[in-house]
Structures are given as structure tokens and as C-alpha cells.
Scaffold this motif. Structure first.
Motif, PDB file in Angstrom:
ATOM      1  N   UNK A   1       0.932  -1.331   0.183  1.00 39.49           N
ATOM      2  CA  UNK A   1       0.119  -0.024  -0.062  1.00 39.49           C
ATOM      3  C   UNK A   1       0.908   1.176  -0.088  1.00 39.49           C
ATOM      4  N   UNK A   2       0.467   2.151  -0.850  1.00 38.04           N
ATOM      5  CA  UNK A   2       1.193   3.391  -0.993  1.00 38.04           C
ATOM      6  C   UNK A   2       0.076   4.681  -1.164  1.00 38.04           C
ATOM      7  N   UNK A   3      -0.325   5.037  -0.173  1.00 39.74           N
ATOM      8  CA  UNK A   3      -1.636   5.885  -0.111  1.00 39.74           C
ATOM      9  C   UNK A   3      -1.238   7.482  -0.036  1.00 39.74           C
ATOM     10  N   UNK A   4      -1.962   8.179  -0.665  1.00 34.62           N
ATOM     11  CA  UNK A   4      -1.919   9.618  -0.822  1.00 34.62           C
ATOM     12  C   UNK A   4      -3.050  10.389  -0.894  1.00 34.62           C
ATOM     13  N   UNK A   5      -3.224  11.780  -0.687  1.00 28.65           N
ATOM     14  CA  UNK A   5      -4.138  12.321  -0.674  1.00 28.65           C
ATOM     15  C   UNK A   5      -4.243  13.154  -2.166  1.00 28.65           C
ATOM     16  N   UNK A   6      -5.199  12.885  -3.008  1.00 28.69           N
ATOM     17  CA  UNK A   6      -5.424  13.479  -4.098  1.00 28.69           C
ATOM     18  C   UNK A   6      -6.199  14.404  -4.412  1.00 28.69           C
ATOM     19  N   UNK A   7      -5.659  15.414  -4.934  1.00 27.08           N
ATOM     20  CA  UNK A   7      -6.199  16.914  -5.100  1.00 27.08           C
ATOM     21  C   UNK A   7      -5.969  17.335  -6.318  1.00 27.08           C
ATOM     22  N   UNK A   8      -6.883  18.335  -6.741  1.00 27.78           N
ATOM     23  CA  UNK A   8      -6.829  19.269  -8.187  1.00 27.78           C
ATOM     24  C   UNK A   8      -5.391  19.494  -8.222  1.00 27.78           C
ATOM     25  N   UNK A   9      -4.613  20.096  -7.368  1.00 29.16           N
ATOM     26  CA  UNK A   9      -3.276  20.609  -7.564  1.00 29.16           C
ATOM     27  C   UNK A   9      -2.160  19.518  -7.806  1.00 29.16           C
ATOM     28  N   UNK A  10      -2.398  18.199  -7.472  1.00 28.90           N
ATOM     29  CA  UNK A  10      -1.266  17.227  -7.697  1.00 28.90           C
ATOM     30  C   UNK A  10      -1.811  15.930  -8.564  1.00 28.90           C
ATOM     31  N   UNK A  11      -3.185  16.200  -8.931  1.00 30.64           N
ATOM     32  CA  UNK A  11      -3.714  14.928  -9.765  1.00 30.64           C
ATOM     33  C   UNK A  11      -2.844  14.644 -10.931  1.00 30.64           C
ATOM     34  N   UNK A  12      -2.301  15.517 -11.816  1.00 31.53           N
ATOM     35  CA  UNK A  12      -1.549  15.287 -12.753  1.00 31.53           C
ATOM     36  C   UNK A  12      -0.170  14.517 -12.534  1.00 31.53           C
ATOM     37  N   UNK A  13       0.334  14.930 -11.308  1.00 30.84           N
ATOM     38  CA  UNK A  13       1.795  14.392 -10.833  1.00 30.84           C
ATOM     39  C   UNK A  13       1.510  13.006 -10.480  1.00 30.84           C
ATOM     40  N   UNK A  14       0.398  12.466  -9.676  1.00 33.37           N
ATOM     41  CA  UNK A  14       0.088  11.059  -9.259  1.00 33.37           C
ATOM     42  C   UNK A  14      -0.351  10.314 -10.415  1.00 33.37           C
ATOM     43  N   UNK A  15      -0.929  10.999 -11.402  1.00 33.69           N
ATOM     44  CA  UNK A  15      -1.245  10.467 -12.734  1.00 33.69           C
ATOM     45  C   UNK A  15      -0.239   9.670 -13.488  1.00 33.69           C
ATOM     46  N   UNK A  16       0.829  10.841 -13.442  1.00 36.80           N
ATOM     47  CA  UNK A  16       2.240  10.658 -14.218  1.00 36.80           C
ATOM     48  C   UNK A  16       2.938   9.720 -13.552  1.00 36.80           C
ATOM     49  N   UNK A  17       3.018   9.499 -12.258  1.00 34.34           N
ATOM     50  CA  UNK A  17       3.645   8.250 -11.725  1.00 34.34           C
ATOM     51  C   UNK A  17       2.944   7.137 -11.741  1.00 34.34           C
ATOM     52  N   UNK A  18       1.731   7.087 -11.807  1.00 32.32           N
ATOM     53  CA  UNK A  18       0.784   5.863 -12.142  1.00 32.32           C
ATOM     54  C   UNK A  18       1.338   5.255 -13.552  1.00 32.32           C
ATOM     55  N   UNK A  19       1.649   6.258 -14.527  1.00 35.71           N
ATOM     56  CA  UNK A  19       1.843   5.772 -16.033  1.00 35.71           C
ATOM     57  C   UNK A  19       3.430   5.524 -16.245  1.00 35.71           C
ATOM     58  N   UNK A  20       4.055   6.336 -15.472  1.00 41.72           N
ATOM     59  CA  UNK A  20       5.752   6.335 -15.610  1.00 41.72           C
ATOM     60  C   UNK A  20       6.036   5.148 -14.606  1.00 41.72           C
ATOM     61  N   UNK A  21       5.765   4.902 -13.605  1.00 43.29           N
ATOM     62  CA  UNK A  21       6.459   4.117 -12.610  1.00 43.29           C
ATOM     63  C   UNK A  21       6.937   4.934 -11.529  1.00 43.29           C
ATOM     64  N   UNK A  22       7.627   4.346 -10.212  1.00 43.41           N
ATOM     65  CA  UNK A  22       8.373   4.856  -9.186  1.00 43.41           C
ATOM     66  C   UNK A  22       9.711   4.522  -9.257  1.00 43.41           C
ATOM     67  N   UNK A  23      10.678   5.277  -8.791  1.00 40.24           N
ATOM     68  CA  UNK A  23      11.834   4.757  -8.474  1.00 40.24           C
ATOM     69  C   UNK A  23      12.767   4.759  -9.922  1.00 40.24           C
ATOM     70  N   UNK A  24      13.926   4.262  -9.970  1.00 41.13           N
ATOM     71  CA  UNK A  24      14.865   4.070 -11.204  1.00 41.13           C
ATOM     72  C   UNK A  24      14.445   2.769 -11.925  1.00 41.13           C
ATOM     73  N   UNK A  25      14.996   2.853 -12.982  1.00 39.86           N
ATOM     74  CA  UNK A  25      14.999   2.019 -14.116  1.00 39.86           C
ATOM     75  C   UNK A  25      13.558   1.423 -14.595  1.00 39.86           C
TER      76      UNK A  25
END
Length: 232
Positions: free
Chosen positions: A196-220
């Protein structure tokens, strides 16, 4: 999502992350815009899941692979080139392509890591972060946050900064070691799986977390590490 069937029996370990990455690059080479994407310096903005179900490849048994990217043009290029194919190869193994689907993004507020999240503790010496050696969650998440923001800004040309913590709640799964082979050289990548990796989704950060979902987290990420699913 690519749905396919192997045409022979293959050990699951015979198709590794470099095989899948090479398969993606080989498709992009046929696109006039992405033909030299492999040679670009810097981040490669795509990611992919494990081939699932995670089991040996049995002849004529359904397998699936998800490729994701914040770059719509890249995804559409892969889709366009694959949709009319009947067969493709992973290494020298023949696969019958049954169906390819474009998936829509999900605005979720909880992630689960589908593949290990990898971070360098010391990238100059190619040393990966290990919870077994240094169980420091603050260090891990600060480094993960810095990496995520750097990639987001590099992709969009923004100067975005996240004022809050990257995740408000988390549940650690386990640390894993992945053996990879490239050009007959064997090496180990250390990563971690998260329930589980939980966060507060807001209008201001929505695009950022969508980017992480599509691109992935961390290296490689372009080697299939840090692939995320939404957690219900």
C-alpha cells in the motif's frame, strides 16, 4: 495491454526484463519519431508489468503484458504497429498476438507496486538501496520523492514541487533481489515491493500522481521496475 499465446513451452525465467525492453524498442524503431529512442540520453518515459500470470509459458495458454507511459504518442505508436500483427517474438520464441487494448488511466489514491521499486543509495558506485542494510524509511521516501519530481518536471518542462510527503500511509511488503543478464554479464538489482502506498489526491497534484501511475516509481522504469497498480 497485450494478450498473447506462446507457441511452445518456455521457462518463465527465459523471458527477462531485457527481453521485454528490447521487444518494445524494436517496435519503436519502426516509428520515424521514436526510431532512436533507445539512444536518447536521460529518462525513458515508459514502463511495463511482469508478464502474467507469473508461471512458465505453456503452449497456447493466455499471457498478458501491460506497457504504460505518460507519453500518449509512444503508446499510440506501439498500439498502431501491434494491432495488425498476428505474431511477434520474444527472443526467438514465437508468440501469437490475440488482442491489444488501450487502457484508460485511473484516478486512484492508493498504489500497490506490481514490480519492485528500485533506488540507488549511491549511483556513482552502482549501489542500490537495501532495507536489510539500512532500514530508513525517511531516507527511502525522500529519495523516492526527489526522483519522482525530477522526472515529472523533466517530462513536462515544469518547475513543480510537492509540499507534502509523497505518501501519507504505506505498508511495506518485502525486499527482493532480481538477477539480470545483459551481454552475458550477470548482475543483481535490489528493490522493494509495497502492499500500500496511499496519498491525498487533489486538483493541484492530480497530474503528478497520474504521471507516477503511468511512468512508475524509482529508477529503471524502462526496464520494468516500479510498475504500479491501483489499490482498492
Amino acid at each position: 495491454m497485450i494478450k498473447f499465446e506462446p507457441k511452445e513451452r518456455i521457462k518463465y525465467s527465459d523471458i527477462d526484463k531485457y527481453t521485454i525492453q528490447g521487444f518494445i524498442y524494436s517496435i519503436l524503431e519502426n516509428d520515424s519519431f521514436f526510431y532512436d529512442y533507445h539512444d536518447n540520453v536521460g529518462f525513458k518515459f515508459f514502463n511495463f508489468s511482469n508478464i502474467f500470470p507469473v508461471s512458465d509459458f505453456e503452449k497456447n495458454t493466455l499471457k498478458k503484458l501491460i506497457i504504460s507511459s505518460p507519453n500518449d504518442k509512444l503508446i499510440k505508436s506501439l498500439y498502431k504497429q501491434l494491432k495488425n500483427k498476428t505474431f511477434f517474438r520474444l527472443k526467438n520464441y514465437k508468440m501469437e498476438l490475440l488482442k491489444i487494448e488501450l487502457l484508460t488511466n485511473k484516478n486512484c489514491s492508493k498504489f500497490i507496486s506490481s514490480t519492485p521499486i528500485v533506488l540507488f543509495e549511491d549511483n556513482k558506485n552502482n549501489q542500490y538501496y537495501s532495507f536489510k542494510k539500512n532500514p530508513d524509511f525517511n531516507f527511502f521516501f525522500e529519495r523516492l520523492k526527489d526522483n519522482a519530481i525530477k522526472k515529472y518536471n523533466a517530462f513536462y518542462g515544469y518547475d513543480f514541487n510537492l509540499d507534502s510527503e509523497l505518501f501519507t500511509n504505506f505498508e511495506f511488503g518485502r525486499e527482493v533481489s532480481i538477477r539480470l543478464t545483459k551481454n552475458n554479464n550477470k548482475f543483481i538489482v535490489i528493490g522493494s515491493l509495497w502492499k500500500n502506498l496511499e496519498f491525498n489526491l487533489t486538483t493541484q497534484n492530480k497530474d503528478f500522481y497520474n504521471f507516477l501511475f503511468e511512468n512508475g516509481l524509482g529508477e529503471k522504469n524502462s526496464l520494468g521496475f516500479g510498475f504500479l497498480n491501483c489499490r482498492k
